[in-house]
Design an enzyme around this catalytic site. Structure first.
Site, mmCIF file in Angstrom:
data_model
loop_
_atom_site.group_PDB
_atom_site.id
_atom_site.type_symbol
_atom_site.label_atom_id
_atom_site.label_comp_id
_atom_site.label_asym_id
_atom_site.label_seq_id
_atom_site.Cartn_x
_atom_site.Cartn_y
_atom_site.Cartn_z
ATOM 1 N N LYS A 1 5.169 -5.543 -17.550
ATOM 2 C CA LYS A 1 5.282 -7.500 -16.834
ATOM 3 C C LYS A 1 4.810 -8.418 -17.280
ATOM 4 O O LYS A 1 4.854 -9.434 -17.629
ATOM 5 C CB LYS A 1 5.843 -6.906 -14.689
ATOM 6 C CG LYS A 1 7.204 -6.486 -14.481
ATOM 7 C CD LYS A 1 7.144 -6.067 -13.090
ATOM 8 C CE LYS A 1 8.057 -5.024 -13.318
ATOM 9 N NZ LYS A 1 8.488 -4.887 -11.379
ATOM 10 N N GLN B 1 4.487 -3.908 -6.498
ATOM 11 C CA GLN B 1 5.659 -2.760 -7.158
ATOM 12 C C GLN B 1 5.668 -1.946 -5.540
ATOM 13 O O GLN B 1 5.319 -1.146 -5.443
ATOM 14 C CB GLN B 1 4.987 -2.350 -8.652
ATOM 15 C CG GLN B 1 5.719 -0.911 -9.543
ATOM 16 C CD GLN B 1 6.470 -2.199 -9.908
ATOM 17 O OE1 GLN B 1 6.682 -3.267 -10.309
ATOM 18 N NE2 GLN B 1 7.412 -1.203 -10.486
ATOM 19 N N ASP C 1 10.447 -11.234 -5.848
ATOM 20 C CA ASP C 1 11.638 -9.780 -5.445
ATOM 21 C C ASP C 1 12.662 -10.540 -4.747
ATOM 22 O O ASP C 1 13.245 -9.592 -5.032
ATOM 23 C CB ASP C 1 10.836 -9.104 -5.430
ATOM 24 C CG ASP C 1 10.668 -7.190 -5.803
ATOM 25 O OD1 ASP C 1 11.251 -7.700 -6.969
ATOM 26 O OD2 ASP C 1 9.645 -7.377 -5.887
HETATM 27 N N1 LIG Z 1 8.804 -4.986 -7.084
HETATM 28 C C1 LIG Z 1 9.604 -4.104 -7.539
HETATM 29 N N2 LIG Z 1 9.189 -2.189 -7.709
HETATM 30 C C2 LIG Z 1 10.164 -2.018 -8.150
HETATM 31 C C3 LIG Z 1 11.461 -3.107 -8.735
HETATM 32 C C4 LIG Z 1 11.850 -4.376 -8.918
HETATM 33 O O1 LIG Z 1 12.904 -5.026 -9.057
HETATM 34 N N3 LIG Z 1 10.737 -4.708 -7.590
HETATM 35 N N4 LIG Z 1 12.269 -1.959 -9.439
HETATM 36 C C5 LIG Z 1 12.374 -0.860 -9.978
HETATM 37 C C6 LIG Z 1 11.844 -0.367 -11.832
HETATM 38 N N5 LIG Z 1 11.140 -1.615 -12.542
HETATM 39 C C7 LIG Z 1 11.130 -2.637 -12.016
HETATM 40 O O2 LIG Z 1 10.095 -2.399 -11.147
HETATM 41 C C8 LIG Z 1 11.963 -1.691 -13.807
HETATM 42 C C9 LIG Z 1 12.429 0.179 -14.509
HETATM 43 C C10 LIG Z 1 13.021 0.007 -15.370
HETATM 44 C C11 LIG Z 1 12.892 -1.159 -16.258
HETATM 45 C C12 LIG Z 1 12.896 -0.824 -18.281
HETATM 46 O O3 LIG Z 1 13.254 -1.779 -18.671
HETATM 47 N N6 LIG Z 1 13.614 0.180 -18.338
HETATM 48 C C13 LIG Z 1 13.710 0.679 -19.793
HETATM 49 C C14 LIG Z 1 13.005 1.475 -20.238
HETATM 50 C C15 LIG Z 1 11.383 1.117 -20.427
HETATM 51 C C16 LIG Z 1 10.758 2.666 -20.192
HETATM 52 O O4 LIG Z 1 10.375 3.017 -21.828
HETATM 53 O O5 LIG Z 1 9.651 3.226 -19.398
HETATM 54 C C17 LIG Z 1 14.865 0.689 -19.669
HETATM 55 O O6 LIG Z 1 15.686 0.564 -19.007
HETATM 56 O O7 LIG Z 1 15.470 0.018 -21.521
HETATM 57 C C18 LIG Z 1 11.929 -2.225 -15.782
HETATM 58 C C19 LIG Z 1 11.725 -2.523 -14.583
HETATM 59 C C20 LIG Z 1 11.593 0.091 -9.561
HETATM 60 N N7 LIG Z 1 10.553 -1.036 -8.009
#
Ligand SMILES: Nc1nc2c(c(=O)[nH]1)N[C@@H](CN(C=O)c1ccc(C(=O)N[C@@H](CCC(=O)O)C(=O)O)cc1)CN2
Length: 296
Positions: A52, A96, A119
């Site tokens: 982020k 988070q 969020d």
């Molecule tokens: N306050 C928040 N917490 C969490 C949220 C949220 O939207 N707000 N969502 C999830 C996790 N998350 C963001 O925080 C998130 C998960 C996955 C990815 C992402 O880009 N994944 C990649 C792989 C990344 C890697 O190598 O690990 C993909 O899918 O291609 C971004 C954000 C829980 N908590």
């Protein structure tokens, strides 16, 4: 031929709009600011927070990360949130998830200024979403709506099944899909751990959004020909790789692809959209707080 959605490409095109909106804000002397608060979390939390932070730098948002020791009492987090609420340079605040067990999540989410709640988890913003007047759509379901639109999938009239009832994805996704608005107008069934005969529900669906956090639980034999499949799962599964794990979605991609007309992979699908919609919501927050209109 099955259309495989490229989440990175869709994210990049939304980021172009975000960059243009940031230019418009900058022209009026406003630099959007986002503060991300990390208090412990799970295996992925620190990675997501640094992604982020990097994404903010890349588009021109002033991003800061505040880390709190997970053994601190909840009050330490409240104090940080209060300070960020009072800081005019911070337009967006994100705590988070998940939080340590001793920290009451609802108290935390209610503490964030609803105008800075990028969020969309504050009760006021949840209420606005449910009543059909969203201020900030939660990032993952919002990103899925953008991905579907980019793939020319209009949920209107579809039978949609959402697997999972989390506050972050399942519940807001179901709400957005049922809304009388663009990207909605679907007939929605929400399935969860107590649902009986899950495969009967998914076989009758035109659109399935899988967000349960169980590796490859949705398989091709649970789908009908032509279903649109969106995979929200990013599960870390032990593997003989450099990192000691590999990422796997909630969908068994190969078997589901045999049936799907459109499918999003994981990784490389919904994940990049989640971060991009956070940038989008931060720009929206900066616009609302500064009174400078932007087009998004
Ligand atoms: N306050 C928040 N917490 C969490 C949220 C949220 O939207 N707000 N969502 C999830 C996790 N998350 C963001 O925080 C998130 C998960 C996955 C990815 C992402 O880009 N994944 C990649 C792989 C990344 C890697 O190598 O690990 C993909 O899918 O291609 C971004 C954000 C829980 N908590």
């Amino acid at each position: 031929m099955t259309h495989v959605i490229d989440g990175n490409a869709v994210a990049e095109s939304v980021r172009d709009d975000v960059r243009a909106a940031i230019d418009d804000l900058e022209a009026e002397g406003v630099t959007p600011g986002l503060a991300t608060v990390l208090m412990g979390g799970d295996d992925g939390s620190a990675t997501y927070v640094s992604m982020k932070q990097r994404a903010c730098e890349e588009v021109g948002i002033d991003g800061t990360t505040v880390e709190i020791d997970p053994d601190e009492p909840a009050e330490a987090l409240y104090e940080v949130i209060d300070d960020l609420n009072d800081d005019p340079a911070v337009h967006g605040i994100l705590v988070q998830m998940p939080l340590p067990d001793h920290v009451p999540k609802r108290e935390v989410l209610s503490r964030v200024d609803p105008l800075k709640d990028v969020d969309g988890f504050h009760p006021e913003n949840v209420g606005r979403l449910v009543s059909g007047n969203p201020r900030f759509k939660p990032c993952t379901p919002h990103g899925i709506q953008k991905m579907l639109a980019a793939a020319d999938v209009d949920p209107e009239g579809m039978d949609a099944v959402v697997l999972g009832r989390s506050e972050i994805v399942g519940k807001p996704m179901a709400n957005l899909l049922m809304q009388k608005a663009d990207g909605g107008n679907a007939t929605v069934t929400v399935c969860h751990s107590r649902t009986r005969d899950l495969a009967e529900k998914t076989r009758n669906a035109d659109l399935v959004v899988a967000a349960v956090g169980r590796p490859e639980m949705l398989t091709g034999d649970m789908l009908s020909e032509g279903t649109v499949v969106i995979d929200v799962g990013t599960n870390r599964v032990d593997a003989d790789t450099e990192k000691g794990y590999e990422l796997t979605g909630d969908v068994d991609f190969e078997s589901a692809k045999q049936k799907a007309s459109v499918i999003s992979p994981s990784p490389g699908g919904v994940g990049p959209m989640t971060i991009t919609m956070l940038l989008y919501n931060t720009v929206t927050a900066a616009s609302l707080q500064s009174g400078v209109d932007v087009e998004l």
